[in-house]
Write a protein that holds these residues in place. Sequence first.
Motif, short mmCIF file in Angstrom:
data_model
loop_
_atom_site.label_atom_id
_atom_site.label_comp_id
_atom_site.label_asym_id
_atom_site.label_seq_id
_atom_site.Cartn_x
_atom_site.Cartn_y
_atom_site.Cartn_z
N GLY A 136 0.81 -1.21 0.00
CA GLY A 136 0.00 0.00 0.00
C GLY A 136 0.84 1.25 0.00
O GLY A 136 0.53 2.23 -0.70
N LYS A 137 1.93 1.27 0.77
CA LYS A 137 2.82 2.43 0.79
C LYS A 137 3.53 2.59 -0.56
O LYS A 137 3.71 3.71 -1.05
CB LYS A 137 3.83 2.30 1.92
N ARG A 138 3.92 1.46 -1.14
CA ARG A 138 4.61 1.52 -2.43
C ARG A 138 3.66 2.01 -3.53
O ARG A 138 4.06 2.78 -4.41
CB ARG A 138 5.17 0.15 -2.78
N LEU A 139 2.40 1.57 -3.46
CA LEU A 139 1.42 1.93 -4.48
C LEU A 139 0.61 3.18 -4.12
O LEU A 139 -0.28 3.56 -4.86
CB LEU A 139 0.45 0.75 -4.70
N LYS A 140 0.93 3.78 -2.97
CA LYS A 140 0.25 4.99 -2.49
C LYS A 140 -1.25 4.75 -2.35
O LYS A 140 -2.08 5.57 -2.76
CB LYS A 140 0.49 6.18 -3.45
N ARG B 20 9.47 13.31 -9.88
CA ARG B 20 9.83 13.06 -8.48
C ARG B 20 8.92 12.04 -7.82
O ARG B 20 9.34 11.29 -6.95
CB ARG B 20 9.78 14.39 -7.70
N PHE B 21 7.65 11.98 -8.22
CA PHE B 21 6.67 11.11 -7.58
C PHE B 21 6.28 9.97 -8.51
O PHE B 21 6.03 10.18 -9.69
CB PHE B 21 5.43 11.89 -7.16
N ALA B 22 6.19 8.78 -7.93
CA ALA B 22 5.88 7.59 -8.73
C ALA B 22 4.37 7.38 -8.85
O ALA B 22 3.89 6.25 -8.85
CB ALA B 22 6.54 6.36 -8.09
N VAL B 23 3.62 8.46 -8.92
CA VAL B 23 2.17 8.39 -9.09
C VAL B 23 1.77 9.43 -10.14
O VAL B 23 2.59 10.22 -10.60
CB VAL B 23 1.42 8.68 -7.76
N GLU B 24 0.50 9.42 -10.51
CA GLU B 24 0.03 10.42 -11.47
C GLU B 24 -0.06 11.77 -10.76
O GLU B 24 -0.67 11.90 -9.70
CB GLU B 24 -1.35 10.03 -12.01
N VAL B 25 0.57 12.77 -11.37
CA VAL B 25 0.58 14.12 -10.79
C VAL B 25 -0.06 15.09 -11.78
O VAL B 25 0.33 15.16 -12.95
CB VAL B 25 2.01 14.59 -10.46
N GLU B 26 -1.06 15.80 -11.32
CA GLU B 26 -1.68 16.87 -12.11
C GLU B 26 -1.25 18.18 -11.48
O GLU B 26 -1.58 18.45 -10.32
CB GLU B 26 -3.20 16.72 -12.11
#
Length: 328
Positions: A137-141, A274-280
């Motif tokens: 969960g932490k890895r996948l946010k 910088r972030f391994a997630v989708e950033v808008e």
Amino acid sequence: MTPTQTKRRLGLLSLVVSAGLVAIKFYAYHLTRSQVVLTDALESIINVFTSGFALYSLYLAGLPKDENHPYGHGKIEYLSVGFEGALIFIAGAFILYNATLGLLHPHPVARPDWGVLLLASTAVVNLGVGLLLVRSGKRLKSVALVGDGQHLYIDALTSIVSSVALVLVAATGVVRFDAGAALLLGAFILANGGQMLRRSVSGLMDEADTAIVAEVIAELQARRRAPWIDVHNLRVQRYGANLHIDCHMQMPYYFTLEEVHTQLHDIEELIRARFAVEVEMFVHADPCTFAACSLCLMPDCPVRQHPFQHEVQWTLSNAVKNERHHLK
């Protein structure tokens, strides 16, 4: 396998494990008739409901943006945590009530050896699956997976405490150890449910995640360029695993629209990297004024009115304010 598919498979694993373990615990209660074992079993029922809701929330959170949900469906994960917290809170109150009655009117515990064996085995499984969910969960946010994993940690802890209580009853013959342990577990479960509710409300109310905000500011500061004279009114909102970031960036007023666009694009790209997630990210460009000359690092500025004095370091305390920086 995509991150969304991984989340759903982990959610399904949690649901299957929770359903199997709750059956084992109720069988342990059938053998022992122990108050603390019943407490453990009742708390585990919550796992089944919450794991099911968490799985559904992970499915919704993975859906793409649409006209009705322009920021995506990620907020459902906070609702999942709130639902789980509410059920845990209610279960804790019910357990406290029953444990108090058991403490006032204790009854014998049968076959504690079997109870210890069965509960200890469920604790091992819960610890293993809980660790997997929290790490993933932490890895996948994913707040839903982390919340589900933390609940399994708590379930494992209740099983361990229940086992210790049964050992004490068997060793000493003092039956009140059973209800006493159930009372302690009820209080702990009640407090944990309250904490989860607070975390859910915080997420739904867009409470600032200071760690993420500080990380964004630190990245901008570390990769700062001369045209980026000042940043302020920086805000970060989390939608499930995804981030929405907006800020104001002060730039030289004589820049062409194309030059401003290039700088803003570079800012957005470095934050996304910088972030391994989708950033808008939306950056509003403010034209500089002569009052900013003493803070500006632009070399050979054709319109400078004041000499450069020193650079303002962007920090959590100043970059989030809705005002331009100045020298004191």
